[in-house]
Design a protein around this motif. Sequence first.
Motif, PDB file in Angstrom:
ATOM      1  N   GLY A 345      38.720  32.677  52.015  1.00 28.25           N
ATOM      2  CA  GLY A 345      39.474  33.347  50.954  1.00 28.25           C
ATOM      3  C   GLY A 345      40.541  34.268  51.501  1.00 28.25           C
ATOM      4  O   GLY A 345      41.655  34.344  50.959  1.00 28.25           O
ATOM      5  N   LEU A 346      40.247  34.970  52.588  1.00 32.06           N
ATOM      6  CA  LEU A 346      41.234  35.866  53.185  1.00 32.06           C
ATOM      7  C   LEU A 346      42.415  35.091  53.762  1.00 32.06           C
ATOM      8  O   LEU A 346      43.576  35.484  53.597  1.00 32.06           O
ATOM      9  CB  LEU A 346      40.575  36.709  54.271  1.00 32.06           C
ATOM     10  N   PHE A 347      42.146  33.986  54.439  1.00 27.40           N
ATOM     11  CA  PHE A 347      43.240  33.184  54.982  1.00 27.40           C
ATOM     12  C   PHE A 347      44.087  32.577  53.866  1.00 27.40           C
ATOM     13  O   PHE A 347      45.328  32.557  53.952  1.00 27.40           O
ATOM     14  CB  PHE A 347      42.699  32.082  55.884  1.00 27.40           C
ATOM     15  N   LEU A 348      43.443  32.077  52.824  1.00 30.21           N
ATOM     16  CA  LEU A 348      44.205  31.519  51.711  1.00 30.21           C
ATOM     17  C   LEU A 348      44.998  32.618  51.011  1.00 30.21           C
ATOM     18  O   LEU A 348      46.127  32.389  50.554  1.00 30.21           O
ATOM     19  CB  LEU A 348      43.277  30.817  50.722  1.00 30.21           C
ATOM     20  N   THR A 376      46.151  37.299  43.760  1.00 29.37           N
ATOM     21  CA  THR A 376      46.010  37.346  45.213  1.00 29.37           C
ATOM     22  C   THR A 376      45.421  38.677  45.653  1.00 29.37           C
ATOM     23  O   THR A 376      44.549  38.723  46.535  1.00 29.37           O
ATOM     24  CB  THR A 376      47.373  37.124  45.889  1.00 29.37           C
ATOM     25  N   PHE A 377      45.870  39.759  45.025  1.00 31.62           N
ATOM     26  CA  PHE A 377      45.371  41.089  45.368  1.00 31.62           C
ATOM     27  C   PHE A 377      43.872  41.202  45.102  1.00 31.62           C
ATOM     28  O   PHE A 377      43.108  41.673  45.961  1.00 31.62           O
ATOM     29  CB  PHE A 377      46.135  42.141  44.566  1.00 31.62           C
ATOM     30  N   VAL A 378      43.432  40.759  43.940  1.00 36.22           N
ATOM     31  CA  VAL A 378      42.013  40.890  43.589  1.00 36.22           C
ATOM     32  C   VAL A 378      41.149  39.999  44.472  1.00 36.22           C
ATOM     33  O   VAL A 378      40.116  40.435  45.002  1.00 36.22           O
ATOM     34  CB  VAL A 378      41.799  40.556  42.098  1.00 36.22           C
ATOM     35  N   THR A 379      41.548  38.745  44.651  1.00 41.01           N
ATOM     36  CA  THR A 379      40.731  37.825  45.453  1.00 41.01           C
ATOM     37  C   THR A 379      40.711  38.242  46.923  1.00 41.01           C
ATOM     38  O   THR A 379      39.662  38.211  47.575  1.00 41.01           O
ATOM     39  CB  THR A 379      41.251  36.388  45.324  1.00 41.01           C
ATOM     40  N   PHE A 380      41.847  38.637  47.451  1.00 39.72           N
ATOM     41  CA  PHE A 380      41.903  39.123  48.825  1.00 39.72           C
ATOM     42  C   PHE A 380      41.071  40.398  48.957  1.00 39.72           C
ATOM     43  O   PHE A 380      40.365  40.595  49.949  1.00 39.72           O
ATOM     44  CB  PHE A 380      43.354  39.384  49.228  1.00 39.72           C
ATOM     45  N   GLY A 381      41.149  41.264  47.943  1.00 42.09           N
ATOM     46  CA  GLY A 381      40.399  42.510  47.974  1.00 42.09           C
ATOM     47  C   GLY A 381      38.897  42.290  47.979  1.00 42.09           C
ATOM     48  O   GLY A 381      38.155  42.991  48.680  1.00 42.09           O
ATOM     49  N   LEU A 382      38.415  41.295  47.226  1.00 41.26           N
ATOM     50  CA  LEU A 382      36.979  41.013  47.230  1.00 41.26           C
ATOM     51  C   LEU A 382      36.544  40.456  48.584  1.00 41.26           C
ATOM     52  O   LEU A 382      35.463  40.781  49.078  1.00 41.26           O
ATOM     53  CB  LEU A 382      36.642  40.029  46.110  1.00 41.26           C
ATOM     54  N   MET A 468      41.195  30.237  45.542  1.00 41.75           N
ATOM     55  CA  MET A 468      41.023  31.626  45.956  1.00 41.75           C
ATOM     56  C   MET A 468      40.026  32.345  45.065  1.00 41.75           C
ATOM     57  O   MET A 468      39.192  33.137  45.543  1.00 41.75           O
ATOM     58  CB  MET A 468      42.381  32.338  45.936  1.00 41.75           C
ATOM     59  N   VAL A 469      40.073  32.082  43.771  1.00 41.95           N
ATOM     60  CA  VAL A 469      39.136  32.713  42.832  1.00 41.95           C
ATOM     61  C   VAL A 469      37.706  32.252  43.102  1.00 41.95           C
ATOM     62  O   VAL A 469      36.762  33.053  43.116  1.00 41.95           O
ATOM     63  CB  VAL A 469      39.546  32.381  41.374  1.00 41.95           C
ATOM     64  N   ILE A 470      37.515  30.955  43.340  1.00 39.80           N
ATOM     65  CA  ILE A 470      36.171  30.429  43.606  1.00 39.80           C
ATOM     66  C   ILE A 470      35.606  31.018  44.893  1.00 39.80           C
ATOM     67  O   ILE A 470      34.434  31.429  44.950  1.00 39.80           O
ATOM     68  CB  ILE A 470      36.211  28.889  43.683  1.00 39.80           C
ATOM     69  N   LEU A 471      36.418  31.096  45.926  1.00 39.34           N
ATOM     70  CA  LEU A 471      35.960  31.674  47.183  1.00 39.34           C
ATOM     71  C   LEU A 471      35.666  33.160  47.048  1.00 39.34           C
ATOM     72  O   LEU A 471      34.727  33.677  47.663  1.00 39.34           O
ATOM     73  CB  LEU A 471      37.003  31.438  48.272  1.00 39.34           C
ATOM     74  N   ALA A 472      36.455  33.858  46.235  1.00 43.74           N
ATOM     75  CA  ALA A 472      36.186  35.282  45.994  1.00 43.74           C
ATOM     76  C   ALA A 472      34.846  35.465  45.289  1.00 43.74           C
ATOM     77  O   ALA A 472      34.076  36.382  45.610  1.00 43.74           O
ATOM     78  CB  ALA A 472      37.318  35.893  45.170  1.00 43.74           C
TER      79      ALA A 472
END
Length: 633
Positions: A345-348, A376-382, A468-472
Amino acid sequence: MESLIGLLVAAPLLGAAVLLCGGRRLDRTGHWLGTGLAFLSFAFGLVLFTDMLGKDGEHRALHSHLFSWVPVGDFQADVAFQLDQLSMTFVLLITGVGSLIHLYSVGYMEHDERRRRFFGYLNLFLAAMLLLVIADNYLLLYVGWEGVGLASYLLIGFWQHKPSAATAAKKAFIVNRVGDFGLSVAIMLMFTTFGTFAFGPVLANATEAGESKLTAIGLMLLLAACGKSAQVPLQSWLGDAMEGPTPVSALIHAATMVTAGVYLIVRSGAIFNGAPDAQTAVMVVGAVTLLFGAIVGCAKDDIKKGLAGSTMSQIGYMVLAAGLGPIGYVFAIMHLVTHGFFKAGLFLGAGSVMHGMNDEVDMRKYGGLRKYMPVTFVTFGLGYLAIIGFPFLSGFYSKDHLIEAAFARGATQGWIFGSVALLGAAITAFYMTRMMLMTFFGEKRWQPDENGELPHPHESPKTMTIPMVILAAGSVAAGFIFNLGERFVHWLEPVTGYEHGHLPEPLNVPLITGSAVTAMVLGVALAWVKYGRRPVPAVAPRGNALTWAARRDLLQDDVNHVVLVRGGEHLTRSLVYLDHKVVDGVVNGTAATVGGLSGRMRRVQNGFVRSYAVSMFGGAAVLIAATLFMRAV
């Protein structure tokens, strides 16, 4: 159900063959074909997983024999598959995360004219990795091992028009060959020791082999793991591998290639259990790499290279846990799975940021992106919260158990490796908070690209944001699901053993958990003081000697250049001198001696009768003189 095991590999392998050989007629639809076959392989995995859940723990393993590959006397090599709880865990992770990366790539590679070929390489990578984890013997595992190396070379160097990408691909390929040498030697040692290289007989009879043989095999397996998993001293290729497209970074650094070394060590647990010295070497390599990658991650302004250092460090955690022996195997795999979610998720997320910032990778030219890229902010943040071990997210559970297992190792080693793991947790929180603050917070620091255009940040298309949402979501829930009632411990119990995951007493678990959380808070606070309360300078400050060294990857390439490149040059020059002065000297000297003697002897045969008469007279005189002398005596 056994027939479905082969289809796990066959689906992406078919996709690779069709996409790479089908020609341009598939340019418009090839990416969907590759993605569909990846999801089909995931579907096969789910069917097999469901069937496995319906059986007792001891009867869940499946075996499928396809054919005899090399039947030569006592040397029997089969193409056969083994699907047990350990390999099933990897199958679901590889196909699940891999399928999401395929879907993400549809949007990310939309404008690349070689997209069909890219998806062919992705399918090939998936097939090779699946073969690696479901093979029932080390020789077939080696085929998948080499297939992963080939596919990674093709993917890292996909944009080969860039010299840096071509160089990075070659570097990854060559460094991994060193590790592959270790695996090949280990397999040969297994055959000479056990008469086979099938998992069952080798691991079942490991206790009957001498400790010295097991140590030799274990060290060679560790060398192999260092190459694939980018552990010290074979870690130098990982940062350069960022030259490939971002989905490649997510695929290689999250759920597939870099986890192969951890799988190899855990799968070979019986060998390492009988070789304490090799086991200690595994722990040392994991602990050193854990700190090495974390320190490098602190100094990188390139968002992808910062995540590459993080990957190196997190894999170091897993290798450290695997080196702990029976108590650590399950925790190594648990952290591997949670890492697959949050690191992918971070790489994506990093790729999404690059997509909105005209492919800019320098975090010093980001800032304030949370307003423009909310998903992107929320998923990367999680993912960020998960990797730093924020309470009740996946990384908290997996890393916390791992640190506990390190402290449970013993009086001396426990404190050493446990303290290293805690220090790594603090540094992880620091560099990941730094990355989060420099990318999404603060003032805008956007600069024109090489064409003079300012970036216009925007959210990525749904083909990129949905994965990204699924991985988060997995980053949030995976650890809780695994930890609930120790389900994951019992799931792997038939492979790793019941005691794996059960910590010895006495051990102050709440104190260790509190220490881990405190280390995380300290890392976050320090990063906030340095990057949250102050403006981020457009040019990185010079810093101290450690900062300079960290920006140069702790001088890993410099050391390799001095030891290997210059050392190789001196060795080559010495061999050339030896060849010219010694080997050629002997050969040429012999030829000159024979030639000189021949020239002198040739003068005797001059063709003149008078010369022959004189020779005959001289010879007769010598004979007469010798005869008279002998009579006188």
